[in-house]
Design an enzyme around this catalytic site. Sequence first.
Site, short mmCIF file in Angstrom:
data_model
loop_
_atom_site.label_atom_id
_atom_site.label_comp_id
_atom_site.label_asym_id
_atom_site.label_seq_id
_atom_site.Cartn_x
_atom_site.Cartn_y
_atom_site.Cartn_z
N PHE A 120 0.86 -1.18 0.00
CA PHE A 120 0.00 0.00 0.00
C PHE A 120 0.89 1.23 0.00
CE2 PHE A 120 -4.64 0.66 1.38
CZ PHE A 120 -5.12 -0.24 0.46
N GLN A 233 -7.78 14.70 3.92
CA GLN A 233 -7.14 13.84 2.92
C GLN A 233 -7.93 13.79 1.62
OE1 GLN A 233 -6.52 9.29 3.37
NE2 GLN A 233 -4.50 10.23 3.36
N HIS A 235 -8.11 11.58 -1.70
CA HIS A 235 -7.64 10.31 -2.24
C HIS A 235 -7.28 10.51 -3.71
CE1 HIS A 235 -7.38 6.08 -3.30
NE2 HIS A 235 -7.49 5.78 -2.01
N LEU A 245 -14.84 5.53 -4.71
CA LEU A 245 -13.43 5.20 -4.50
C LEU A 245 -12.96 4.06 -5.39
CD1 LEU A 245 -10.95 5.81 -2.63
CD2 LEU A 245 -11.61 3.75 -1.41
N GLU A 248 -6.68 2.08 -3.28
CA GLU A 248 -5.23 2.10 -3.44
C GLU A 248 -4.72 0.68 -3.73
OE1 GLU A 248 -3.47 4.94 -0.84
OE2 GLU A 248 -2.05 3.45 -0.13
N ARG A 379 -2.75 10.53 6.38
CA ARG A 379 -2.93 9.14 6.81
C ARG A 379 -2.44 8.18 5.73
NH1 ARG A 379 -6.90 5.11 5.84
NH2 ARG A 379 -8.32 6.49 4.76
C1 LIG Z 1 -14.92 4.38 0.20
C2 LIG Z 1 -13.99 4.27 1.37
C3 LIG Z 1 -13.04 3.27 1.42
C4 LIG Z 1 -12.16 3.17 2.49
N1 LIG Z 1 -11.23 2.17 2.50
C5 LIG Z 1 -10.39 2.06 3.56
C6 LIG Z 1 -9.44 1.00 3.61
O1 LIG Z 1 -9.36 0.13 2.73
N2 LIG Z 1 -8.61 0.94 4.69
C7 LIG Z 1 -8.67 1.85 5.71
O2 LIG Z 1 -7.89 1.74 6.66
N3 LIG Z 1 -9.58 2.85 5.69
C8 LIG Z 1 -10.44 2.96 4.65
N4 LIG Z 1 -11.37 3.98 4.64
C9 LIG Z 1 -11.55 4.80 5.85
C10 LIG Z 1 -12.33 3.99 6.89
O3 LIG Z 1 -13.26 3.17 6.26
C11 LIG Z 1 -13.06 4.88 7.87
O4 LIG Z 1 -12.22 5.89 8.38
C12 LIG Z 1 -13.59 4.07 9.06
O5 LIG Z 1 -14.32 2.95 8.61
C13 LIG Z 1 -14.47 4.94 9.94
O6 LIG Z 1 -15.09 4.15 10.91
P1 LIG Z 1 -15.90 4.81 12.10
O7 LIG Z 1 -16.42 3.72 12.93
O8 LIG Z 1 -15.06 5.86 12.75
O9 LIG Z 1 -17.10 5.62 11.39
P2 LIG Z 1 -18.28 5.14 10.37
O10 LIG Z 1 -18.10 3.76 9.88
O11 LIG Z 1 -18.38 6.23 9.37
O12 LIG Z 1 -19.55 5.15 11.31
C14 LIG Z 1 -20.12 6.33 11.81
C15 LIG Z 1 -21.39 5.98 12.57
O13 LIG Z 1 -21.87 7.13 13.27
C16 LIG Z 1 -23.26 7.24 13.14
N5 LIG Z 1 -23.61 8.66 13.32
C17 LIG Z 1 -22.98 9.75 12.85
N6 LIG Z 1 -23.57 10.87 13.29
C18 LIG Z 1 -24.60 10.48 14.08
C19 LIG Z 1 -25.59 11.19 14.83
N7 LIG Z 1 -25.62 12.53 14.90
N8 LIG Z 1 -26.51 10.45 15.51
C20 LIG Z 1 -26.50 9.10 15.47
N9 LIG Z 1 -25.57 8.39 14.77
C21 LIG Z 1 -24.63 9.08 14.10
C22 LIG Z 1 -23.55 6.66 11.77
O14 LIG Z 1 -24.87 6.20 11.68
C23 LIG Z 1 -22.54 5.51 11.71
O15 LIG Z 1 -23.08 4.36 12.30
C24 LIG Z 1 -12.24 4.10 3.56
C25 LIG Z 1 -13.20 5.09 3.52
C26 LIG Z 1 -14.03 5.21 2.43
C27 LIG Z 1 -15.01 6.37 2.41
#
Ligand SMILES: Cc1cc2nc3c(=O)[nH]c(=O)nc-3n(C[C@H](O)[C@H](O)[C@H](O)COP(=O)(O)OP(=O)(O)OC[C@H]3O[C@@H](n4cnc5c(N)ncnc54)[C@H](O)[C@@H]3O)c2cc1C
Length: 569
Positions: A120, A233, A235, A245, A248, A379
Amino acid sequence: MELLSHDVLIIGGGLAGLRAALEAKKSGVDVAILSKVHPLRSHSVAAQGGVNAALHNVPAPIPDSWGNHAFDTIKGSDYLADQDAVEVMCREGIDRVVEMEHWGTLFSRTEDGRIAQRPFGGAGFPRTCYAADRTGHNLLHTLYEQIIGQNIPVYEEWYALSLVVHEERCLGILAYSMFKGQIIPIHAKVTILATGGYGRIYLRSTNAIINTGKGCSLAYRAGVPLQDMEFVQFHPTSLFGTNILITEGARGEGGYLKNAQGKRFMEDYAPHLMELGPRDIVARAIQTEIDEGRGFEGEYVLLDLTHLGREKIMNRLPGIRQIAMDFAGIDPISDPIPIQPAQHYSMGGISTNMDGETPMLGLFAAGECACVSVHGANRLGGNSLLETLVFGKRAGEKAASSRSSNIQNQKEVTKIFQQNLHQFQKDLEEIFMREIQEPSFKLREEMKTLMTYQVGIFRNASSLQFAKERIRDLKERFHRLGIKQKTLSFNHELVQYFELEGMLDISQVIIEGALARRESRGSHFRTDYPQRDDEHWLRHTLAYHTPQGPKLEYKPVAITSYPPKKREY
Ligand SMILES: Cc1cc2nc3c(=O)[nH]c(=O)nc-3n(C[C@H](O)[C@H](O)[C@H](O)COP(=O)(O)OP(=O)(O)OC[C@H]3O[C@@H](n4cnc5c(N)ncnc54)[C@H](O)[C@@H]3O)c2cc1C
């Protein structure tokens, strides 16, 4: 008044929220999760390329180690990451990934049956563990199964509206149940924000529509600082047209980037790592090629996978192939994919320590909404999924053992929640009374356009100053926005209103942090200050909410064994 109560309340059903919930539950406390969508619809499900851990399952000239992983992460962060936190992530990450495998994640395999690892960006070793190009999907389903197994309740389609704070201590939240059509207070000894990123403040983003950053704004408004928000960031490779997306992992498997002259232009920007340079460098290279007229239609360049062959594409990148066929009408087996950079990730977030504690008692944060900080100014791919697992676990563990509520008297608690609810309802009545002068989507589009063109990959003082003035104007207009639907039953318009409020807060913090930081570091590139300036700017930004706008303070970066060096690839 109905007052719900839990020991630990987790806002967010993504990987960080679910991992925190599982760990807190282990200690026998009463845990609940609240999420505005079903947990499996959280953006974590969309993660494609993989999760980093120095397992050393793929032969390399010297064995990989968590120390190598830490060095790559710190260099990738342009030396802004806190090195003690990075060391914790890289060391503990190994167990977190293996644990996911034991819980049932279907990782892709090496010939001899171990977890497969791919190269990566910015990494010196093939370190990214993956489940084809659907890693997030696999991890999130695995954790959700565990949540069901542990009978942890989930408030699905409930929206966190505000934090209830008394004497600088978080006592819980006011939540909106869309289904019940009610605003319901929830008391918790500890509230953990795991609300994910804010990508949708930009026009072009790989993020889900729901990624609006409301959780960051809730903490900010309650007095908790947001850290390093100017580091956004972009991408390098999102599909031209929709900005979905293209992982990578496609470059990790050997994909080339080519401009309109057919040249692999990365040789001019990162001659050693080429397409596998870190994201900030590759994104700027692509944008430069486009801006200087070597792209296609002034908008995109090509990601060429055709030389990888059908079998590799079908095995390793089946989701990418499907996306390219469905959304661009292109089969990557025979034709290159048109791509352009797009907003992707939030390095900044709610300031926390390594156990997820924010400066406010009773309030924790984990995952993308938090800033520990392990990503610094940029990142590395694969480190965010890892962060959700490592720091989600740590936050859950610490929250369960924390006795933060000093109010023993249930009557007093009820009174505080009643007052908060009463005030909120009064504010709501005022909003419902307003005449509709302009639709809220118009403001949202103006904000996104502003952020994309003035606060994007390349920034300078005049574009940021312009953005600073415009965002103040948008915030003023926001306070005059009206709402058509005056009832609470499934009022999505009201949710959109509160989402926009949070997005404007975050945009303002990004702009002001970026304007103040007169240097270029990682993803923050100032054309008027193109060099990194460690003497003045090797420090974290902390933004505090005031009615006049963010107040900026700074704090030092934790340096352990890796003194800042010139960053070359
Ligand atoms: C397309 C894509 C591909 C990616 N691929 C990779 C990868 O291969 N490797 C890697 O390391 N990272 C990757 N990332 C980044 C990574 O996926 C995310 O940073 C990570 O999954 C975030 O997880 P999280 O639990 O912090 O938030 P999320 O999974 O975004 O969850 C947020 C949660 O908060 C809840 N929420 C938000 N606001 C409120 C509110 N006001 N009230 C109630 N609920 C709320 C939502 O409902 C949701 O359940 C990728 C990101 C994207 C967008």
